[in-house]
Design a protein around this motif. Sequence first.
Motif, mmCIF file in Angstrom:
data_model
loop_
_atom_site.group_PDB
_atom_site.id
_atom_site.type_symbol
_atom_site.label_atom_id
_atom_site.label_comp_id
_atom_site.label_asym_id
_atom_site.label_seq_id
_atom_site.Cartn_x
_atom_site.Cartn_y
_atom_site.Cartn_z
ATOM 1 N N LYS A 45 0.821 -1.216 0.000
ATOM 2 C CA LYS A 45 0.000 0.000 0.000
ATOM 3 C C LYS A 45 0.848 1.255 0.000
ATOM 4 N N ARG A 46 1.983 1.202 0.669
ATOM 5 C CA ARG A 46 2.873 2.376 0.773
ATOM 6 C C ARG A 46 3.949 2.382 -0.316
ATOM 7 N N LYS A 47 3.897 1.352 -1.183
ATOM 8 C CA LYS A 47 4.879 1.217 -2.266
ATOM 9 C C LYS A 47 6.309 1.331 -1.732
ATOM 10 N N MET A 48 6.569 0.554 -0.671
ATOM 11 C CA MET A 48 7.871 0.565 -0.021
ATOM 12 C C MET A 48 8.455 -0.842 -0.051
ATOM 13 N N LYS A 49 9.757 -0.925 -0.244
ATOM 14 C CA LYS A 49 10.444 -2.217 -0.240
ATOM 15 C C LYS A 49 10.851 -2.572 1.187
ATOM 16 N N SER A 50 10.991 -3.854 1.449
ATOM 17 C CA SER A 50 11.395 -4.341 2.770
ATOM 18 C C SER A 50 12.723 -3.735 3.206
ATOM 19 N N GLU A 104 15.730 -0.284 6.907
ATOM 20 C CA GLU A 104 16.667 0.826 7.110
ATOM 21 C C GLU A 104 16.037 1.933 7.962
ATOM 22 N N LYS A 105 14.786 2.286 7.660
ATOM 23 C CA LYS A 105 14.090 3.335 8.413
ATOM 24 C C LYS A 105 13.858 2.941 9.865
ATOM 25 N N VAL A 106 13.563 1.655 10.088
ATOM 26 C CA VAL A 106 13.240 1.164 11.423
ATOM 27 C C VAL A 106 14.507 0.871 12.236
ATOM 28 N N GLY A 107 15.584 0.545 11.535
ATOM 29 C CA GLY A 107 16.832 0.239 12.218
ATOM 30 C C GLY A 107 16.965 -1.216 12.621
ATOM 31 N N ILE A 108 16.379 -2.107 11.806
ATOM 32 C CA ILE A 108 16.534 -3.548 12.033
ATOM 33 C C ILE A 108 17.101 -4.171 10.769
ATOM 34 N N THR A 109 17.621 -5.379 10.896
ATOM 35 C CA THR A 109 18.185 -6.046 9.726
ATOM 36 C C THR A 109 17.060 -6.550 8.820
ATOM 37 N N LYS A 144 8.605 -14.682 17.518
ATOM 38 C CA LYS A 144 7.873 -15.039 18.734
ATOM 39 C C LYS A 144 7.421 -13.797 19.497
ATOM 40 N N ALA A 145 8.063 -12.654 19.220
ATOM 41 C CA ALA A 145 7.747 -11.420 19.925
ATOM 42 C C ALA A 145 8.198 -10.232 19.088
ATOM 43 N N ILE A 146 7.669 -9.064 19.426
ATOM 44 C CA ILE A 146 8.112 -7.823 18.800
ATOM 45 C C ILE A 146 8.156 -6.757 19.887
ATOM 46 N N ARG A 147 9.217 -5.989 19.902
ATOM 47 C CA ARG A 147 9.326 -4.901 20.871
ATOM 48 C C ARG A 147 8.377 -3.785 20.474
ATOM 49 N N PHE A 148 7.811 -3.144 21.487
ATOM 50 C CA PHE A 148 6.928 -2.017 21.215
ATOM 51 C C PHE A 148 7.668 -0.916 20.474
ATOM 52 N N SER A 149 8.939 -0.729 20.778
ATOM 53 C CA SER A 149 9.717 0.315 20.091
ATOM 54 C C SER A 149 9.862 -0.003 18.600
ATOM 55 N N THR A 150 10.005 -1.296 18.271
ATOM 56 C CA THR A 150 10.087 -1.706 16.866
ATOM 57 C C THR A 150 8.736 -1.524 16.189
ATOM 58 N N LEU A 151 7.672 -1.935 16.857
ATOM 59 C CA LEU A 151 6.328 -1.774 16.315
ATOM 60 C C LEU A 151 6.024 -0.298 16.084
ATOM 61 N N GLU A 152 6.399 0.533 17.038
ATOM 62 C CA GLU A 152 6.187 1.972 16.912
ATOM 63 C C GLU A 152 6.953 2.538 15.711
ATOM 64 N N ALA A 153 8.191 2.110 15.538
ATOM 65 C CA ALA A 153 9.008 2.581 14.420
ATOM 66 C C ALA A 153 8.431 2.135 13.078
ATOM 67 N N ILE A 154 7.914 0.908 13.023
ATOM 68 C CA ILE A 154 7.286 0.403 11.795
ATOM 69 C C ILE A 154 6.039 1.219 11.480
ATOM 70 N N CYS A 155 5.212 1.462 12.498
ATOM 71 C CA CYS A 155 3.990 2.251 12.303
ATOM 72 C C CYS A 155 4.322 3.674 11.846
ATOM 73 N N LYS A 156 5.357 4.247 12.413
ATOM 74 C CA LYS A 156 5.768 5.602 12.029
ATOM 75 C C LYS A 156 6.242 5.615 10.578
ATOM 76 N N ALA A 157 7.075 4.642 10.209
ATOM 77 C CA ALA A 157 7.622 4.578 8.853
ATOM 78 C C ALA A 157 6.540 4.327 7.810
ATOM 79 N N LEU A 158 5.534 3.527 8.169
ATOM 80 C CA LEU A 158 4.460 3.189 7.230
ATOM 81 C C LEU A 158 3.222 4.075 7.399
#
Length: 68
Positions: free
Chosen positions: A13-18, A23-28, A41-55
């Motif tokens: 939907k955002r026409k963004m590549k993985s 890179e924007k989120v700061g994960i591999t 098995k889990a996701i950190r809230f900080s990672t989820l927040e960064a993904i939501c912000k980026a998308l």
Amino acid sequence: MGIVINLDVMLAKRKMKSTELAEKVGITTANLSILKTGKAKAIRFSTLEAICKALDCQPADILEYKEE
């Protein structure tokens, strides 16, 4: 089934590549792939927040619960 990850849908939907999201989120890209395939098995809230912000989306746009 449990928790379903709809990250591919939001990326399309955002026409963004993985790689760009990782890179924007700061994960591999490997960790992002693990998350996308639902193998995480889990996701950190900080990672989820960064993904939501980026998308520019809400957690519910990415995470969905489905009864088994």
